[in-house]
Design an enzyme around this catalytic site. Structure first.
Site, PDB file in Angstrom:
ATOM      1  N   ASP A   1       0.888  -1.158   0.000  1.00 31.30           N
ATOM      2  CA  ASP A   1       0.000   0.000   0.000  1.00 31.30           C
ATOM      3  C   ASP A   1       0.925   1.205   0.000  1.00 31.30           C
ATOM      4  O   ASP A   1       1.564   1.502   1.012  1.00 31.30           O
ATOM      5  CB  ASP A   1      -0.896  -0.015   1.237  1.00 31.30           C
ATOM      6  CG  ASP A   1      -1.809   1.209   1.338  1.00 31.30           C
ATOM      7  OD1 ASP A   1      -1.592   2.180   0.579  1.00 31.30           O
ATOM      8  OD2 ASP A   1      -2.718   1.203   2.188  1.00 31.30           O
TER       9      ASP A   1
ATOM     10  N   ASN B   1       3.452   4.219 -10.802  1.00 35.44           N
ATOM     11  CA  ASN B   1       2.233   4.250 -11.603  1.00 35.44           C
ATOM     12  C   ASN B   1       0.958   4.131 -10.789  1.00 35.44           C
ATOM     13  O   ASN B   1      -0.113   4.535 -11.232  1.00 35.44           O
ATOM     14  CB  ASN B   1       2.315   3.103 -12.625  1.00 35.44           C
ATOM     15  CG  ASN B   1       0.986   2.782 -13.258  1.00 35.44           C
ATOM     16  OD1 ASN B   1       0.510   3.478 -14.141  1.00 35.44           O
ATOM     17  ND2 ASN B   1       0.362   1.699 -12.788  1.00 35.44           N
TER      18      ASN B   1
ATOM     19  N   LYS C   1      10.779   8.715  -2.403  1.00 38.98           N
ATOM     20  CA  LYS C   1      11.646   8.887  -1.237  1.00 38.98           C
ATOM     21  C   LYS C   1      12.540   7.679  -1.020  1.00 38.98           C
ATOM     22  O   LYS C   1      13.771   7.797  -0.900  1.00 38.98           O
ATOM     23  CB  LYS C   1      10.788   9.148   0.001  1.00 38.98           C
ATOM     24  CG  LYS C   1      11.577   9.223   1.308  1.00 38.98           C
ATOM     25  CD  LYS C   1      10.640   9.474   2.491  1.00 38.98           C
ATOM     26  CE  LYS C   1      11.416   9.520   3.805  1.00 38.98           C
ATOM     27  NZ  LYS C   1      10.522   9.815   4.953  1.00 38.98           N
TER      28      LYS C   1
ATOM     29  N   SER D   1       1.929  10.821 -14.277  1.00 37.95           N
ATOM     30  CA  SER D   1       0.985  11.906 -14.023  1.00 37.95           C
ATOM     31  C   SER D   1      -0.239  11.671 -14.897  1.00 37.95           C
ATOM     32  O   SER D   1      -0.756  10.564 -14.968  1.00 37.95           O
ATOM     33  CB  SER D   1       1.621  13.268 -14.281  1.00 37.95           C
ATOM     34  OG  SER D   1       0.710  14.306 -14.015  1.00 37.95           O
TER      35      SER D   1
ATOM     36  N   TYR E   1      -8.346  14.456  -8.145  1.00 31.36           N
ATOM     37  CA  TYR E   1      -7.439  13.817  -9.098  1.00 31.36           C
ATOM     38  C   TYR E   1      -6.592  14.857  -9.832  1.00 31.36           C
ATOM     39  O   TYR E   1      -5.379  14.690  -9.991  1.00 31.36           O
ATOM     40  CB  TYR E   1      -8.255  12.996 -10.091  1.00 31.36           C
ATOM     41  CG  TYR E   1      -7.449  12.142 -11.041  1.00 31.36           C
ATOM     42  CD1 TYR E   1      -6.874  10.946 -10.609  1.00 31.36           C
ATOM     43  CD2 TYR E   1      -7.278  12.516 -12.372  1.00 31.36           C
ATOM     44  CE1 TYR E   1      -6.145  10.152 -11.482  1.00 31.36           C
ATOM     45  CE2 TYR E   1      -6.556  11.730 -13.255  1.00 31.36           C
ATOM     46  CZ  TYR E   1      -5.993  10.549 -12.806  1.00 31.36           C
ATOM     47  OH  TYR E   1      -5.272   9.762 -13.668  1.00 31.36           O
TER      48      TYR E   1
ATOM     49  N   LYS F   1      -2.518  15.095  -9.644  1.00 37.14           N
ATOM     50  CA  LYS F   1      -1.672  14.922 -10.820  1.00 37.14           C
ATOM     51  C   LYS F   1      -0.856  16.170 -11.132  1.00 37.14           C
ATOM     52  O   LYS F   1       0.266  16.078 -11.642  1.00 37.14           O
ATOM     53  CB  LYS F   1      -2.522  14.498 -12.020  1.00 37.14           C
ATOM     54  CG  LYS F   1      -3.086  13.086 -11.877  1.00 37.14           C
ATOM     55  CD  LYS F   1      -2.004  12.042 -11.618  1.00 37.14           C
ATOM     56  CE  LYS F   1      -2.535  10.624 -11.613  1.00 37.14           C
ATOM     57  NZ  LYS F   1      -1.476   9.620 -11.380  1.00 37.14           N
TER      58      LYS F   1
ATOM     59  N   THR G   1      -7.911   1.457 -20.386  1.00 42.18           N
ATOM     60  CA  THR G   1      -7.675   0.665 -19.183  1.00 42.18           C
ATOM     61  C   THR G   1      -8.993   0.481 -18.438  1.00 42.18           C
ATOM     62  O   THR G   1      -9.972   1.196 -18.697  1.00 42.18           O
ATOM     63  CB  THR G   1      -6.687   1.380 -18.246  1.00 42.18           C
ATOM     64  OG1 THR G   1      -7.288   2.620 -17.811  1.00 42.18           O
ATOM     65  CG2 THR G   1      -5.371   1.661 -18.943  1.00 42.18           C
TER      66      THR G   1
END
Length: 259
Positions: free
Chosen positions: A68, A95, A129, A148, A162, A166, A197
């Site tokens: 997660d 992604n 990170k 993005s 969203y 992005k 998708t």
């Protein structure tokens, strides 16, 4: 549609790459293409059943890691398990993301806002990170790609969370590129347009749009893109063929943001 043979151009020979959100859609296509191009791939996803199936179907070049990405300890463990399995890390495609929200700015759902931001924005930042920490520790460069969206450049109504997330991905990609360029680490983003998708199909159904009629509104090529076409963009950015490219966004949107 033209495609390129990844066994000859470009080749990710023995590079170790993490792909988050790799259980389906663009992430799955990316993991598969990278393996074809010679990479060893960590298929990282929260969906254990589908993610494990993707890794097993790829074969010895892949490992599944359940994660997660909104949880720092799990992201850190993802990178550690990558190094344990393959000995190092060379790159990543961040992604993983949630389905866009569907509320007006005056009506947005705070609970979904928090969850989407935790995954799409914070999760991408956490992934960078810990990937960056590993690349810096190794000391021999690397390449990270953050996914993005055209919504990070051309906002849509009823997508406030969203769109904000992005936009944020684009901004933090530039920051990471500035900070890590001197260490030989490149950080770029890909902004997909309308890609065929499950997420896109679900969003179109949610808004009541007919896919066949709506495609020309989103693409100068009058069709939806395919997940593999996004994977090819990420492949180029992770490979050494893009060795002088960092801090930028590659739009893979059939001209959507140009008009």
């Amino acid at each position: 549609m033209t495609t390129t043979d990844p066994t000859t151009f470009p080749v990710l020979d023995e590079k170790v790459v993490i792909v988050t959100g790799a259980a389906m859609g663009m992430g799955e296509a990316t993991a598969r293409l990278f393996a074809e191009a010679g990479a060893r791939v960590v298929v990282a996803d929260f969906n254990e059943e589908k993610g494990r199936a993707v890794a097993e179907s790829i074969g010895e070049a892949a490992r599944f890691v359940k994660v997660d990405i909104s949880k720092a300890d799990q992201v850190e463990a993802m990178v550690a398990q990558t190094v344990e399995a393959f000995g190092r890390l060379d790159g990543a495609v961040n992604n993983a993301a949630l389905t866009p929200d569907d509320k007006l700015a005056s009506e947005f759902d705070e609970d979904y806002w928090d969850r989407l931001m935790a995954v799409d924005l914070k999760g991408t930042a956490l992934s960078m990170k810990y990937e960056l920490r590993q690349l810096l520790a190794q000391g021999d460069g690397g390449s990270i790609v953050n996914i993005s969206s055209v919504s990070g450049f051309r906002p849509q109504p009823e997508n406030i969370a969203y769109v904000a997330a992005k936009h944020g991905v684009v901004g933090m990609t530039k920051v990471a590129a500035m900070e890590n360029g001197p260490h030989g680490i490149r950080v770029n983003s890909v902004a997909p347009g309308a890609i065929d998708t499950p997420m896109l199909r679900g969003a179109l159904e949610q808004f009541g749009f007919d896919p066949a009629e709506y495609a020309p509104q989103l693409s100068l090529l009058n069709r939806f893109g395919q997940p593999r076409e996004i994977a090819q963009a990420s492949l180029w950015l992770v490979s050494d063929l893009s060795s002088y490219v960092t801090g930028t966004t590659l739009h893979v949107d059939a001209g959507y943001t140009s008009r």
